[in-house]
Structures are given as structure tokens and as C-alpha cells.
Design a protein around this motif. Structure first.
Motif, PDB file in Angstrom:
ATOM      1  N   VAL A  58       0.798  -1.048   0.008  1.00 58.76           N
ATOM      2  CA  VAL A  58      -0.092  -0.033  -0.063  1.00 58.76           C
ATOM      3  C   VAL A  58       0.985   1.279  -0.016  1.00 58.76           C
ATOM      4  CG1 VAL A  58      -1.721   1.139   1.403  1.00 58.76           C
ATOM      5  CG2 VAL A  58      -1.990  -1.325   1.262  1.00 58.76           C
ATOM      6  N   PHE A  59       2.077   1.129   0.810  1.00 62.24           N
ATOM      7  CA  PHE A  59       2.924   2.476   0.800  1.00 62.24           C
ATOM      8  C   PHE A  59       3.432   2.585  -0.700  1.00 62.24           C
ATOM      9  CE2 PHE A  59       3.489   1.335   5.500  1.00 62.24           C
ATOM     10  CZ  PHE A  59       2.461   2.349   5.923  1.00 62.24           C
ATOM     11  N   GLY A  60       3.768   1.273  -1.287  1.00 58.64           N
ATOM     12  CA  GLY A  60       4.492   1.672  -2.723  1.00 58.64           C
ATOM     13  C   GLY A  60       3.512   2.148  -3.322  1.00 58.64           C
ATOM     14  N   ILE A  61       1.982   1.838  -3.309  1.00 59.72           N
ATOM     15  CA  ILE A  61       1.065   2.540  -4.347  1.00 59.72           C
ATOM     16  C   ILE A  61       1.003   4.220  -3.807  1.00 59.72           C
ATOM     17  CG2 ILE A  61      -1.242   2.925  -4.928  1.00 59.72           C
ATOM     18  CD1 ILE A  61      -1.363  -0.347  -4.478  1.00 59.72           C
ATOM     19  N   LEU A  62       1.288   4.386  -2.704  1.00 61.26           N
ATOM     20  CA  LEU A  62       1.069   5.830  -2.263  1.00 61.26           C
ATOM     21  C   LEU A  62       2.353   6.796  -2.716  1.00 61.26           C
ATOM     22  CD1 LEU A  62      -0.414   5.513   1.284  1.00 61.26           C
ATOM     23  CD2 LEU A  62      -1.693   6.142  -0.541  1.00 61.26           C
ATOM     24  N   MET A  63       3.530   5.895  -2.759  1.00 59.27           N
ATOM     25  CA  MET A  63       4.825   6.645  -3.111  1.00 59.27           C
ATOM     26  C   MET A  63       4.713   6.539  -4.626  1.00 59.27           C
ATOM     27  SD  MET A  63       7.217   5.634   0.076  1.00 59.27           S
ATOM     28  CE  MET A  63       7.594   4.057  -0.452  1.00 59.27           C
ATOM     29  N   ASN A  64       3.827   6.060  -5.332  1.00 58.30           N
ATOM     30  CA  ASN A  64       3.823   6.055  -6.834  1.00 58.30           C
ATOM     31  C   ASN A  64       5.223   5.065  -7.437  1.00 58.30           C
ATOM     32  OD1 ASN A  64       3.083   6.352  -9.173  1.00 58.30           O
ATOM     33  ND2 ASN A  64       3.919   8.396  -9.782  1.00 58.30           N
ATOM     34  N   LEU A  65       5.268   4.010  -6.418  1.00 61.70           N
ATOM     35  CA  LEU A  65       6.658   3.257  -6.729  1.00 61.70           C
ATOM     36  C   LEU A  65       6.224   2.383  -8.097  1.00 61.70           C
ATOM     37  CD1 LEU A  65       9.346   2.717  -5.472  1.00 61.70           C
ATOM     38  CD2 LEU A  65       8.108   0.882  -4.273  1.00 61.70           C
ATOM     39  N   ALA A 124      15.090  -0.417  -1.934  1.00 61.85           N
ATOM     40  CA  ALA A 124      13.949   0.015  -2.520  1.00 61.85           C
ATOM     41  C   ALA A 124      14.014   0.541  -3.853  1.00 61.85           C
ATOM     42  CB  ALA A 124      13.071   0.732  -1.743  1.00 61.85           C
ATOM     43  N   ARG A 125      14.940   1.452  -3.907  1.00 62.55           N
ATOM     44  CA  ARG A 125      15.085   2.447  -5.114  1.00 62.55           C
ATOM     45  C   ARG A 125      15.679   1.626  -6.279  1.00 62.55           C
ATOM     46  NH1 ARG A 125      18.948   4.892  -7.955  1.00 62.55           N
ATOM     47  NH2 ARG A 125      20.450   4.124  -6.783  1.00 62.55           N
ATOM     48  N   ARG A 126      16.583   1.027  -6.063  1.00 65.22           N
ATOM     49  CA  ARG A 126      17.472  -0.069  -6.826  1.00 65.22           C
ATOM     50  C   ARG A 126      16.182  -1.140  -7.408  1.00 65.22           C
ATOM     51  NH1 ARG A 126      23.758  -0.909  -5.865  1.00 65.22           N
ATOM     52  NH2 ARG A 126      24.461   1.054  -5.660  1.00 65.22           N
ATOM     53  N   GLY A 127      15.732  -1.530  -6.528  1.00 64.79           N
ATOM     54  CA  GLY A 127      14.843  -2.683  -7.029  1.00 64.79           C
ATOM     55  C   GLY A 127      13.592  -2.057  -7.747  1.00 64.79           C
ATOM     56  N   ALA A 128      13.183  -1.104  -7.709  1.00 70.41           N
ATOM     57  CA  ALA A 128      12.160  -0.207  -8.512  1.00 70.41           C
ATOM     58  C   ALA A 128      12.661   0.065  -9.942  1.00 70.41           C
ATOM     59  CB  ALA A 128      11.621   1.123  -7.785  1.00 70.41           C
ATOM     60  N   GLU A 129      13.905   0.237  -9.851  1.00 73.88           N
ATOM     61  CA  GLU A 129      14.652   0.644 -11.134  1.00 73.88           C
ATOM     62  C   GLU A 129      15.315  -0.544 -11.920  1.00 73.88           C
ATOM     63  OE1 GLU A 129      17.471   3.787 -10.539  1.00 73.88           O
ATOM     64  OE2 GLU A 129      16.057   5.284  -9.931  1.00 73.88           O
TER      65      GLU A 129
END
Length: 164
Positions: A58-65, A124-129
């Protein structure tokens, strides 16, 4: 969010036990004080860290991840939040006898939280990218393992000094 959730409840982690004399009993009990503080840190993690881990998507959605980052955000919280609770137990032991020690405790433990937060955010940043994240993941795991192994001993030492 993990830092704020952890800091909000830390000031009362040992304060109630200090006020009613339970800490004196724990210090003289056959169970080592280090183990008792480790259990307190684990209980704090169960009540603050686990809900954060479960709410991470849910936090990922809120952060537009991006979608691939949801799992890595959850993993970084799962690995990093035990360190936050254990470091917080150390801060609570440092300020247990003070009347208004909550602010002082926050100031004392914030520098200790920074490496965990930096490497957790980097995972989290590297995983998203879609980048390689072995290094920040290993460093986050190493910090958590080191903190869990050493910080209960430091907390118990500080608490024994406070109880004298």
C-alpha cells in the motif's frame, strides 16, 4: 514511515517497567537482562515492524513506486525494521530514568538509524529501477545482524548503570 512508527512507541518501552519496579526484578532474575531486552525488542518489532511490512505494498502505491519495487520495498522493511526496534531499545535504556526522555532519546538514536534507513531506501530504489542491489541488501542485512547481535548487550549494560 518506519522510523516514525518506531519512534512513536519507544519512549514507553521501558518507562512503565521502570515506574512499577519490574526492571529491578528483571535485573535480578535468573534470565539474563540481555535476553529480556532482546525479547522486548522483538515484541516491539512485532507490534510496529510487522504491520509496516504487511502494509508495504500500500505504501508503494502511495509513493507511486513502480510495480517491481513493491517486493523490494517489502523485503527492505522486513530486513531493516528489526534493527530499528533493537536500536530503539538501546535508546529507551539510555533514557529510562529521565522524566521527559522521549525527545532526548529521539536525538540519541536518530544518528544510529541513518545507515539502516539509507540502505533500506537504496534497496527499494534499486529494486524499483531494476538495478543490481546485492550490495545495499547485504549491507542492510549486515547492519541488522550486527545490531541484533550486539545491541542487547549494550542496552543491558546501560540499564544496569541506570538501575544503580
Amino acid at each position: 514511515r518506519a522510523l516514525l512508527a518506531c519512534l512513536l512507541s519507544l519512549h514507553r518501552l521501558l518507562a512503565l517497567d521502570w515506574e512499577d519496579g519490574t526492571l529491578d526484578l528483571l535485573a535480578t532474575a535468573p534470565l539474563p537482562l540481555e535476553a529480556a531486552l532482546g525479547v522486548k525488542a522483538f515484541a516491539h518489532w512485532l507490534t510496529t515492524g510487522v504491520p509496516l511490512v504487511l502494509a508495504a505494498p500500500v505504501f508503494g502505491i502511495l509513493m507511486n513506486l513502480p510495480m517491481p519495487g513493491y517486493g523490494w520495498l517489502t523485503l527492505s522493511l522486513l530486513i531493516g525494521t528489526p534493527a530499528l526496534s533493537t536500536i530503539g531499545t538501546f535508546g529507551a535504556a539510555l533514557t529510562v530514568g529521565l522524566k521527559r526522555g522521549g525527545l532526548l532519546m529521539s536525538l540519541l538514536v536518530l544518528p544510529l538509524y541513518v545507515p539502516t534507513l539509507i540502505f533500506g531506501a537504496e534497496v527499494a530504489r534499486r529494486g524499483a529501477e531494476g538495478l543490481i542491489l546485492a550490495t545495499p541488501l547485504a549491507l542492510l542485512g549486515g547492519i541488522t545482524a550486527g545490531v541484533i547481535a550486539l545491541m542487547p548487550f549494550a542496552s543491558a549494560t546501560v540499564l544496569r548503570v541506570s538501575l544503580r
